[in-house]
Design a protein around this motif. Sequence first.
Motif, PDB file in Angstrom:
ATOM      1  N   GLY A 362     -17.378 -52.958 -22.677  1.00  0.00           N
ATOM      2  CA  GLY A 362     -17.865 -54.244 -22.549  1.00  0.00           C
ATOM      3  C   GLY A 362     -17.821 -55.074 -23.999  1.00  0.00           C
ATOM      4  O   GLY A 362     -17.372 -55.892 -24.086  1.00  0.00           O
ATOM      5  N   ALA A 363     -18.992 -54.060 -24.581  1.00  0.00           N
ATOM      6  CA  ALA A 363     -19.027 -54.345 -26.239  1.00  0.00           C
ATOM      7  C   ALA A 363     -17.595 -54.509 -26.075  1.00  0.00           C
ATOM      8  O   ALA A 363     -16.903 -56.001 -27.628  1.00  0.00           O
ATOM      9  N   PHE A 364     -16.384 -53.542 -26.915  1.00  0.00           N
ATOM     10  CA  PHE A 364     -15.382 -53.831 -27.378  1.00  0.00           C
ATOM     11  C   PHE A 364     -14.636 -54.805 -26.950  1.00  0.00           C
ATOM     12  O   PHE A 364     -13.580 -55.864 -27.383  1.00  0.00           O
ATOM     13  N   ASP A 369     -13.244 -58.088 -33.413  1.00  0.00           N
ATOM     14  CA  ASP A 369     -14.156 -57.835 -35.066  1.00  0.00           C
ATOM     15  C   ASP A 369     -14.928 -56.771 -34.773  1.00  0.00           C
ATOM     16  O   ASP A 369     -15.182 -55.827 -35.670  1.00  0.00           O
ATOM     17  N   ILE A 370     -15.369 -55.768 -33.253  1.00  0.00           N
ATOM     18  CA  ILE A 370     -16.089 -55.267 -32.965  1.00  0.00           C
ATOM     19  C   ILE A 370     -15.370 -53.977 -33.515  1.00  0.00           C
ATOM     20  O   ILE A 370     -14.768 -53.644 -32.630  1.00  0.00           O
ATOM     21  N   LYS A 371     -16.096 -53.225 -34.303  1.00  0.00           N
ATOM     22  CA  LYS A 371     -15.571 -51.824 -34.662  1.00  0.00           C
ATOM     23  C   LYS A 371     -16.241 -50.767 -34.163  1.00  0.00           C
ATOM     24  O   LYS A 371     -15.594 -49.451 -33.979  1.00  0.00           O
ATOM     25  N   GLN A 409      -6.764 -53.463 -31.320  1.00  0.00           N
ATOM     26  CA  GLN A 409      -6.945 -55.110 -32.533  1.00  0.00           C
ATOM     27  C   GLN A 409      -8.102 -55.264 -33.480  1.00  0.00           C
ATOM     28  O   GLN A 409      -8.850 -55.070 -32.600  1.00  0.00           O
ATOM     29  N   GLY A 410      -8.300 -55.576 -33.922  1.00  0.00           N
ATOM     30  CA  GLY A 410      -9.377 -55.528 -35.433  1.00  0.00           C
ATOM     31  C   GLY A 410      -9.549 -56.794 -36.113  1.00  0.00           C
ATOM     32  O   GLY A 410      -8.615 -57.696 -35.426  1.00  0.00           O
ATOM     33  N   GLY A 438      -6.576 -51.100 -36.000  1.00  0.00           N
ATOM     34  CA  GLY A 438      -6.847 -50.434 -35.854  1.00  0.00           C
ATOM     35  C   GLY A 438      -7.757 -49.450 -34.948  1.00  0.00           C
ATOM     36  O   GLY A 438      -7.316 -49.563 -33.881  1.00  0.00           O
ATOM     37  N   ALA A 439      -8.381 -48.408 -34.627  1.00  0.00           N
ATOM     38  CA  ALA A 439      -9.515 -48.076 -33.881  1.00  0.00           C
ATOM     39  C   ALA A 439     -10.920 -48.215 -33.787  1.00  0.00           C
ATOM     40  O   ALA A 439     -11.425 -48.920 -34.347  1.00  0.00           O
ATOM     41  N   LYS A 440     -10.963 -48.362 -32.366  1.00  0.00           N
ATOM     42  CA  LYS A 440     -12.791 -48.339 -32.082  1.00  0.00           C
ATOM     43  C   LYS A 440     -13.456 -47.344 -31.942  1.00  0.00           C
ATOM     44  O   LYS A 440     -12.612 -46.451 -31.053  1.00  0.00           O
TER      45      LYS A 440
END
Length: 488
Positions: A362-364, A369-371, A409-410, A438-440
Amino acid sequence: MKNDTQTPKASDLRQWLAHLEATGRLAVMREGVPLKHRLAAIAKRLDGTQAAYFPKPDGHAVPVVSGFVSRRAWIAEAMGVAESGLLAAFRQAADRPLPWREVDPGTAACQQVVHRMDAGSDLRALLPIPTHSEHDNGPYITAGLVIARNPLTGVQNVSINRIQVHGPDRMAILMLPRHLLAFYKAAESQGQALDVAVVIGADPLTLLASQAITPIDHDELEIAGALHGAPLPVTKCVTNDVRVPAGAEIVIEGRILPEVREPEGPFGEFPKYYSAQENREVIVVDAVTTRRDPIYHTIVPAEMEHLLLGAIPREATMLAHLQRSFPGVLDVHLSVGGVGRYHLFVKFRKQREGEPKNVILGAFGAHYDIKQVVVVDDDVDVHDPQQVEWAVATRFQADRDLIVIAGAQGSVLDPSTTVTGGWADSDEPAPPHLQGIGAKMGLDATRPVAYRGHVFTKVRIPGEDEIDLDEEIDRGARVDWQAGTVKS
């Protein structure tokens, strides 16, 4: 300075600076500090301890101030709330905005002096614009609220964008894929320029409101009014229809030109790295209006004023977003080590196994921007990185509790992001649709719902939180080390 009681809200920049000075939190520098590097270096040394006020920088008549909202407690104080109520107060203002109140341009303090740009006018002579970091490509406006109207609806948007001043009346602006860029694309598609105002020297609450995460066509100046507890006085610009805070120190009026791009950068950004030079959209300046004897505000990039102004509104939005789906979410924090954007810590009261992973996902989805997301239990203070690290060290196992999402997407400003199609090794910037890939990573650092004995019980000593050391320590006592006695 700790703030546990209500204090008057910061009505304008000068009132807030006077308050900081009266409470020992503003340092006045010697006159003549160089605008190139030296001013930013001094402000950085004082970051989080005192605001820095620079009279006559490089001999310029206009003073510069920096760092006046460089602590979380100061921002709460400016809002008139306890630090623990900061996110709730901001969220309430964002949910209940107050329409602004328009005042006659002839009465607005921000238009006491009007400079119309003509032959011979030079923005760099009118304003003391610093060059901040070592490899910055010239002077940058870093604390300018960019205000524009949606060409389709007329509703305004407010944001802070980096702006490089590279000519007497020309500036290059970085617009990320958000509302301002959408307004510009709508105007450009019709072959029209987008009218803008760049407001410098706004009060702390209007600065904070500018960073609210809202749907398009929600004017952040209305959130500023809610933070103030009264409609924000605004006035119409001299050369366009944009409305600006009437009490601001400086307003640069101009237009973002259609189909024009000029080089911008390098520039030291909030991740504490440089963004590469690229061709950016261009603002041509039509006028500069100011208060009498204006004060210029600059934000030192990547330092606490920069990070907090971005982090606090995002935290408030994240908390509300997560609590709608996960009532067990109690608090969130965007860490300073994660540059106030990339690393989110979530305090969660877990009822079932697997819930923290849902919270992570949910946060992602809440902001690209959240990585990295770390979910911890309700006995961990998410504002204390040491406690969060302790939870990861003792409640997390990578083969069981780690989530990795590749190819997401970051942030385009994160230098570690990769791109496809061979652009990673190219001297040319990747096209926009390939930037920021990028990666989360999510870490479930919560203890099991059920466990035997006290294996996951946090060690504490009864009464440790209630100890008053002033009552326990005899400040006047001295030990006679020969006789082994104590004398008061």
